[in-house]
Design a protein around this motif. Structure first.
Motif, PDB file in Angstrom:
ATOM      1  N   VAL A   1      -5.601  -0.353   6.001  1.00 58.03           N
ATOM      2  CA  VAL A   1      -6.851  -1.102   6.146  1.00 58.03           C
ATOM      3  C   VAL A   1      -6.767  -2.542   5.648  1.00 58.03           C
ATOM      4  O   VAL A   1      -7.389  -3.443   6.220  1.00 58.03           O
ATOM      5  CB  VAL A   1      -8.025  -0.340   5.464  1.00 58.03           C
ATOM      6  CG1 VAL A   1      -7.847  -0.287   3.955  1.00 58.03           C
ATOM      7  CG2 VAL A   1      -9.358  -0.971   5.840  1.00 58.03           C
TER       8      VAL A   1
ATOM      9  N   ARG B   1      -6.334   4.462   5.292  1.00 59.69           N
ATOM     10  CA  ARG B   1      -6.488   3.826   3.980  1.00 59.69           C
ATOM     11  C   ARG B   1      -5.288   2.943   3.649  1.00 59.69           C
ATOM     12  O   ARG B   1      -5.435   1.856   3.070  1.00 59.69           O
ATOM     13  CB  ARG B   1      -6.661   4.892   2.888  1.00 59.69           C
ATOM     14  CG  ARG B   1      -6.947   4.302   1.505  1.00 59.69           C
ATOM     15  CD  ARG B   1      -7.141   5.364   0.455  1.00 59.69           C
ATOM     16  NE  ARG B   1      -5.931   6.107   0.178  1.00 59.69           N
ATOM     17  CZ  ARG B   1      -5.830   7.050  -0.761  1.00 59.69           C
ATOM     18  NH1 ARG B   1      -6.894   7.370  -1.491  1.00 59.69           N
ATOM     19  NH2 ARG B   1      -4.697   7.687  -0.959  1.00 59.69           N
TER      20      ARG B   1
ATOM     21  N   SER C   1       0.849  -1.191   0.000  1.00 56.21           N
ATOM     22  CA  SER C   1       0.000   0.000   0.000  1.00 56.21           C
ATOM     23  C   SER C   1       0.883   1.239   0.000  1.00 56.21           C
ATOM     24  O   SER C   1       2.060   1.183   0.369  1.00 56.21           O
ATOM     25  CB  SER C   1      -0.929   0.016   1.220  1.00 56.21           C
ATOM     26  OG  SER C   1      -0.185   0.211   2.417  1.00 56.21           O
TER      27      SER C   1
ATOM     28  N   VAL D   1     -13.234   6.966   1.671  1.00 53.92           N
ATOM     29  CA  VAL D   1     -11.841   7.104   1.243  1.00 53.92           C
ATOM     30  C   VAL D   1     -11.020   5.947   1.800  1.00 53.92           C
ATOM     31  O   VAL D   1     -10.204   5.342   1.096  1.00 53.92           O
ATOM     32  CB  VAL D   1     -11.266   8.461   1.697  1.00 53.92           C
ATOM     33  CG1 VAL D   1      -9.766   8.527   1.418  1.00 53.92           C
ATOM     34  CG2 VAL D   1     -11.978   9.599   0.998  1.00 53.92           C
ATOM     35  N   VAL D   2     -11.221   5.615   3.063  1.00 47.24           N
ATOM     36  CA  VAL D   2     -10.524   4.469   3.660  1.00 47.24           C
ATOM     37  C   VAL D   2     -10.884   3.192   2.916  1.00 47.24           C
ATOM     38  O   VAL D   2     -10.032   2.343   2.647  1.00 47.24           O
ATOM     39  CB  VAL D   2     -10.871   4.344   5.156  1.00 47.24           C
ATOM     40  CG1 VAL D   2     -10.217   3.099   5.756  1.00 47.24           C
ATOM     41  CG2 VAL D   2     -10.433   5.592   5.908  1.00 47.24           C
TER      42      VAL D   2
ATOM     43  N   LEU E   1      -5.910   9.115   5.599  1.00 48.52           N
ATOM     44  CA  LEU E   1      -5.081   8.530   4.542  1.00 48.52           C
ATOM     45  C   LEU E   1      -4.163   7.445   5.096  1.00 48.52           C
ATOM     46  O   LEU E   1      -3.868   6.460   4.401  1.00 48.52           O
ATOM     47  CB  LEU E   1      -4.274   9.626   3.845  1.00 48.52           C
ATOM     48  CG  LEU E   1      -5.121  10.618   3.039  1.00 48.52           C
ATOM     49  CD1 LEU E   1      -4.250  11.747   2.491  1.00 48.52           C
ATOM     50  CD2 LEU E   1      -5.853   9.914   1.905  1.00 48.52           C
TER      51      LEU E   1
ATOM     52  N   GLY F   1      -8.932   1.697   0.002  1.00 44.11           N
ATOM     53  CA  GLY F   1      -7.728   0.906   0.241  1.00 44.11           C
ATOM     54  C   GLY F   1      -8.002  -0.536   0.600  1.00 44.11           C
ATOM     55  O   GLY F   1      -7.057  -1.311   0.801  1.00 44.11           O
TER      56      GLY F   1
ATOM     57  N   ILE G   1     -12.478  -1.757   8.055  1.00 47.79           N
ATOM     58  CA  ILE G   1     -12.553  -0.290   7.999  1.00 47.79           C
ATOM     59  C   ILE G   1     -12.810   0.268   9.392  1.00 47.79           C
ATOM     60  O   ILE G   1     -12.135   1.208   9.839  1.00 47.79           O
ATOM     61  CB  ILE G   1     -13.651   0.155   7.022  1.00 47.79           C
ATOM     62  CG1 ILE G   1     -13.357  -0.354   5.614  1.00 47.79           C
ATOM     63  CG2 ILE G   1     -13.793   1.683   7.028  1.00 47.79           C
ATOM     64  CD1 ILE G   1     -14.497  -0.126   4.633  1.00 47.79           C
TER      65      ILE G   1
END
Length: 241
Positions: free
Chosen positions: A141, A138, A75, A92-93, A135, A96, A106
Motif C-alpha cells: 500500500v 498491506r 515493507s 489491516v491494509v 496482507l 501498512g 488503500i
C-alpha cells in the motif's frame, strides 16, 4: 539509489553473516528447506531481533531510520496468516500506510488485488487465501522501495498465484526491489531473476537459477532433483530414489 546492499548481515544465533546485493526493479526468490533460515533472513532485513551488519538502500542506512520513515522504504509480509481479532480487512491494509500518504492508496491496492469487497469484512472471517491477499495489499500500500514477502504464494489457488506474481513484477517495473520466499522449486527454477539459496542459517549462494539450482545442491539440501517430469527424490549418490 543503486539498490539494496547487505554487508555481514547477521541475526544472532539464527542467520548469517551474509552479503547480498539486490538491484532496483528486480524480483528475487529465496529458497531453502523448512527451518533453513528464510524467515530469519527476513527478520534480519527488518531489524527484528539482535541484528548486526550493514543494511543500506543506496546511501540510506535503513537501520537508522525512525519507523514512520522506514515504512516508506521497506515493507514486510510475514508467513503467518493468523489474525484473531475481528478488525476490518481494510483497516489491516491501512496499518501498512506510511504517515502522510493519501488514504486513496488503500482503495487502489485493494482494487489491484480484487479485494474491495473483502475490505469491508472482518479479517478473521476471511479464508486463508483471502487473508493472504489482504496482507499482500498491506505490504504494497505504501509503494515502498523494498518489498519483503515470506511465502506470499502459500494458500493461493493457481490463478491467484499467477496474478500475484504478475502484480509483483509490476512493482519491480516501477523500480521496487521485491524479495519473496517460495517452496516451489520448479517455479524458482523457471524464474528469470536471482535466486537466493539458504540452508542451516546461512546464505549458500545467490545468482541465476540455472547456476544456483544444480543437481548437487538440490540433492544435498532438499533431497530431490529436477527432471523433465518435475521433481523426484534423490538418494545420497544423486540418483533417483
Amino acid at each position: 539509489m543503486t539498490g539494496l546492499h547487505l554487508r555481514a548481515l547477521q541475526l544472532a544465533g539464527r542467520f548469517g553473516p551474509a552479503d547480498v546485493d539486490l538491484a532496483l526493479g528486480t524480483v528475487s526468490f529465496v529458497i531453502g528447506p523448512n527451518g533453513a533460515g528464510k524467515t530469519s533472513l527476513f527478520h534480519a532485513l527488518i531489524g527484528h531481533g539482535e541484528v548486526s551488519g550493514t543494511l543500506k538502500l543506496g546511501e540510506i542506512d535503513l537501520a537508522d531510520l525512525p519507523p514512520a520513515v522506514r515504512m516508506r522504504h521497506i515493507s514486510f509480509m510475514p508467513a503467518s496468516r493468523d489474525i484473531a481479532w475481528p478488525m476490518r480487512a481494510r483497516d489491516v491494509v491501512a496499518l501498512g500506510l506510511a504517515p502522510g500518504l493519501a488514504p486513496n492508496l488503500i482503495d487502489q491496492v485493494l482494487t489491484r488485488l480484487d479485494a474491495v469487497e473483502l475490505g469491508a469484512r472482518p479479517i478473521n472471517s476471511l479464508s486463508t487465501g483471502e487473508r493472504t491477499r489482504i496482507l499482500i495489499a498491506r505490504a504494497l500500500v505504501s509503494q515502498p522501495d523494498v518489498i519483503l514477502l515470506d511465502e506470499p504464494l502459500a494458500n493461493l489457488d493457481p490463478a491467484w498465484r499467477l496474478r500475484v506474481l504478475a502484480l509483483l513484477e509490476e512493482e519491480a517495473q516501477r523500480g521496487a526491489i521485491v524479495l519473496l520466499s517460495v517452496h516451489d522449486l520448479i517455479l524458482a527454477h523457471h524464474h528469470h531473476g536471482d535466486v537466493l539459496l539458504v540452508d542451516q542459517g546461512k546464505l549458500i549462494g545467490q545468482g541465476r537459477p540455472d547456476v544456483i539450482m544444480g543437481d548437487a545442491p538440490l540433492s544435498a539440501i532438499f533431497g530431490v532433483r529436477l527432471t523433465d517430469r518435475g521433481m523426484e527424490l534423490a538418494d545420497s549418490n544423486g540418483g533417483a530414489a
